[in-house]
Write a protein that holds these residues in place. Structure first.
Motif, short mmCIF file in Angstrom:
data_model
loop_
_atom_site.label_atom_id
_atom_site.label_comp_id
_atom_site.label_asym_id
_atom_site.label_seq_id
_atom_site.Cartn_x
_atom_site.Cartn_y
_atom_site.Cartn_z
N LYS A 84 0.84 -1.20 0.00
CA LYS A 84 0.00 0.00 0.00
C LYS A 84 0.86 1.24 0.00
N LYS A 128 -3.79 7.88 -9.43
CA LYS A 128 -4.43 6.74 -10.12
C LYS A 128 -4.52 5.54 -9.18
N CYS A 130 -4.66 5.63 -5.87
CA CYS A 130 -5.68 5.91 -4.85
C CYS A 130 -7.09 5.74 -5.43
N MET A 131 -7.27 6.24 -6.66
CA MET A 131 -8.60 6.17 -7.28
C MET A 131 -8.96 4.71 -7.58
N ASP A 132 -8.01 3.96 -8.15
CA ASP A 132 -8.29 2.55 -8.50
C ASP A 132 -8.61 1.73 -7.26
N HIS A 133 -7.93 2.04 -6.14
CA HIS A 133 -8.12 1.24 -4.93
C HIS A 133 -9.10 1.88 -3.95
N LYS A 134 -9.70 2.99 -4.37
CA LYS A 134 -10.66 3.72 -3.52
C LYS A 134 -10.10 3.91 -2.11
N THR A 135 -8.85 4.40 -2.09
CA THR A 135 -8.17 4.62 -0.81
C THR A 135 -7.74 6.08 -0.73
N PRO A 136 -7.82 6.68 0.46
CA PRO A 136 -7.41 8.08 0.56
C PRO A 136 -5.90 8.25 0.41
N PHE A 178 -11.81 12.57 -4.56
CA PHE A 178 -11.26 11.22 -4.39
C PHE A 178 -10.57 11.04 -3.04
N ASN A 179 -10.79 12.02 -2.14
CA ASN A 179 -10.22 11.91 -0.79
C ASN A 179 -8.69 12.00 -0.81
#
Ligand code: NAI
Length: 256
Positions: A84, A128, A130-136, A178-179
């Motif tokens: 991560k 990209k 963060c967006m792909d993994h929906k993580t801040p 996208f946080n």
């Protein structure tokens, strides 16, 4: 304080100076660290040991961040190391001292590619992910007081840091949904190897100190403390800002 428990941070250009201080500061508060530089030498090895002694993990990834594909690979590889990536500190930077009319295209490209272009595509790769993994995600860019004030004979450097000012303002808006938060830290005159010639020249140093209300250079740790704040949840409502760490230099007034 364990503000970075379970967090992983990538710090570019972290073998020495401000980058090394940022890595150590975040590790001391619980982060695992991805270090970076163009080569791994004894400074990098020492940092890995220091971070391990704090009970944290550290890995050094060699990459020249002025090359677009290298910086994209760096971010993607950093994600793989500990599975991560939460924090990107874009610290690597270079400056060239020349009269404007003597600057070569090669020097201009080196400064802009390191301080602005590489950083641009590094943030893009991180966003990209963060967006792909929906993580801040949190980005802290090492800008400079010269995103705001002039520095004669450093035109390309000022252009790069001035560009970084607007890049951060712009991305704060685009990435907030996208946080992902993004901020700049703008150091003044900090005692690091980049300022070796200044520190070695007493007269020049005294001239610089005249313009600093606090009458001293900053330490890398002074900058790292603010980077850590911005990277942490303490700054959860802060995005698109620049925090100056300059002993009052930027907006000083010289009493006559
Ligand atoms: P430094 O020269 O001590 O450290 C910079 C590090 O970045 C070095 O380890 C260098 O090898 C690395 N680096 C340079 N180009 C690289 C590349 N293409 N790929 C990977 N690594 C690369 O500099 P310092 O003082 O620690 O500066 C760090 C950042 O702070 C820079 O962005 C600089 O512009 C900024 N800054 C520094 C100030 C100061 O007074 N020291 C004042 C204002 C801003």
């Amino acid at each position: 304080m364990e503000r970075f428990k379970d967090k992983v941070a990538l710090v570019t250009g972290s073998s020495q100076g401000i980058g090394a201080a940022c890595a150590l500061r975040m590790a001391s508060e619980g982060a695992d660290i991805i270090l970076n530089g163009r080569t791994l030498d004894e400074r990098g090895e020492k940092l890995i040991n220091q971070i391990n002694e704090m009970g944290r993990k550290a890995t050094f990834l060699v990459a020249d961040i002025s090359l677009t594909q290298n910086v994209i690979n760096l971010v993607n590889d950093a994600v793989k190391v500990y599975g991560k990536l939460d924090i990107l500190v874009n610290n690597a930077g270079v400056e060239k001292n020349h009269n404007f009319w003597e600057v070569t295209e090669e020097e201009y490209d080196l400064v802009m590619d390191t301080n602005l272009k590489g950083l641009f595509f590094g943030i893009q790769a991180f966003a990209k992910y963060c967006m792909d993994h929906k993580t801040p995600g949190t980005v802290v860019n090492m800008s400079s007081v010269h995103e705001e004030i002039i520095f004669p004979h450093f035109a390309a450097y000022c252009a790069s840091k001035g560009g970084l000012k607007m890049l951060t303002r712009n991305l704060a808006t685009e990435l907030a949904p996208f946080n992902i938060r993004i901020n700049n830290v703008a150091p003044g005159a900090i005692a690091t190897p980049i300022n070796k010639s200044l520190m070695d020249n007493k007269e020049q140093l005294n001239n610089v100190l005249k313009n600093i209300p606090m009458k001293k250079l900053g330490a890398p740790e002074d900058v790292a403390a603010v980077v850590a704040f911005l990277a942490s949840d303490d700054a959860r409502y802060v995005t698109g800002s620049t925090y100056f760490v300059d002993g009052g230099l930027t907006y000083h007034y010289e009493e006559q």
